[in-house]
Design a protein around this motif. Sequence first.
Motif, PDB file in Angstrom:
ATOM      1  N   ASN A  79       0.859  -1.183   0.000  1.00  0.00           N
ATOM      2  CA  ASN A  79       0.000   0.000   0.000  1.00  0.00           C
ATOM      3  C   ASN A  79       0.896   1.233   0.000  1.00  0.00           C
ATOM      4  OD1 ASN A  79      -1.786   2.069   0.450  1.00  0.00           O
ATOM      5  ND2 ASN A  79      -2.928   1.020   2.051  1.00  0.00           N
ATOM      6  N   THR A  81       0.102   4.230  -1.209  1.00  0.00           N
ATOM      7  CA  THR A  81      -0.618   5.487  -0.974  1.00  0.00           C
ATOM      8  C   THR A  81      -0.589   5.891   0.496  1.00  0.00           C
ATOM      9  OG1 THR A  81      -2.742   4.324  -0.739  1.00  0.00           O
ATOM     10  CG2 THR A  81      -2.129   5.098  -2.938  1.00  0.00           C
ATOM     11  N   GLU A  82      -0.511   4.921   1.417  1.00  0.00           N
ATOM     12  CA  GLU A  82      -0.477   5.276   2.836  1.00  0.00           C
ATOM     13  C   GLU A  82       0.826   5.963   3.208  1.00  0.00           C
ATOM     14  OE1 GLU A  82      -0.713   2.094   5.648  1.00  0.00           O
ATOM     15  OE2 GLU A  82       1.140   1.127   4.986  1.00  0.00           O
ATOM     16  N   VAL A  84       2.207   8.454   1.565  1.00  0.00           N
ATOM     17  CA  VAL A  84       2.232   9.854   1.139  1.00  0.00           C
ATOM     18  C   VAL A  84       2.439  10.740   2.372  1.00  0.00           C
ATOM     19  CG1 VAL A  84       0.904  11.730   0.112  1.00  0.00           C
ATOM     20  CG2 VAL A  84       0.775   9.428  -0.868  1.00  0.00           C
TER      21      VAL A  84
END
Length: 277
Positions: A79, A81-82, A84
């Motif tokens: 994951n 996106t976590e 960012v």
Amino acid sequence: MDLDPISALHPRLDADRQLLILELDHGKANEMGSEQLAAFEALCAGIEQPGEAAPITCLCTTSRRVSKRGTPIFIAGANVTERVGWDDARVKAHVIRQRKLMQRLRRLPLFNVALSTGVTLGWGTEYMLTADYSIATPAASFALPETGLGIIPGARGTAELASLVGPAHALRLGCTGESIDASEAQRVGLIQELAPDIEAGLARVEGFAAKLCRRSPLAVASFKAALLDGLGRCEAERIELEEAAYERCVDRGEAAIGRASFAAIRAGETPAWGKHS
């Protein structure tokens, strides 16, 4: 085993077969984030120190997940996106956590099967390296896209892939990010077996589990540990590991149970392994 701490992995326990199945179904594409890492860590802790609960002798990870476009998915990577807004130090610590988790999964004292049913990217392909035996359906595909993202496979992929598929195929997959199908994955040794669909794959796993639950869990765990510890070592060291593993079975009373129950075992009965006087 308490399944609540690993609910994020969608566990299903077959107590009769001592089989724990994880049917991953989370996020957009079964991507692996902090919640799933915590669940896997709890899984390892529960298996490594089972307490009074009946042993789990076979673990299988699979998925029935299908994307909105109808694409089957196993694990579509980490994951990202976590992350960012994370600084470099936090990213490094997170990947170290993943790497340590993968090492624990590889050494679990049971027979661990991965059943890939679809897209298996990055972390997903690395997860296959934690399994003792890997099966895939024709819908499965495998790739390591990390170098295209400015990183490398950091959850044991760089360290361990070549030991399974050889340096040339490892370099092909890791450097180019090329995606391969299930047949090619079997040809190069990333997986060991093809199944026509998930049901056939699970039936195969259930067959493994039926055999395993008749065997001494201690003996199975000792065999696995000695074999893995011996990889890459000289013959003399491998023999020492074998001797220690054999004597552990004797010292813990499993060998005596096996001797006393030999006729019953040949008749298809399962002795009370681990019940030592």
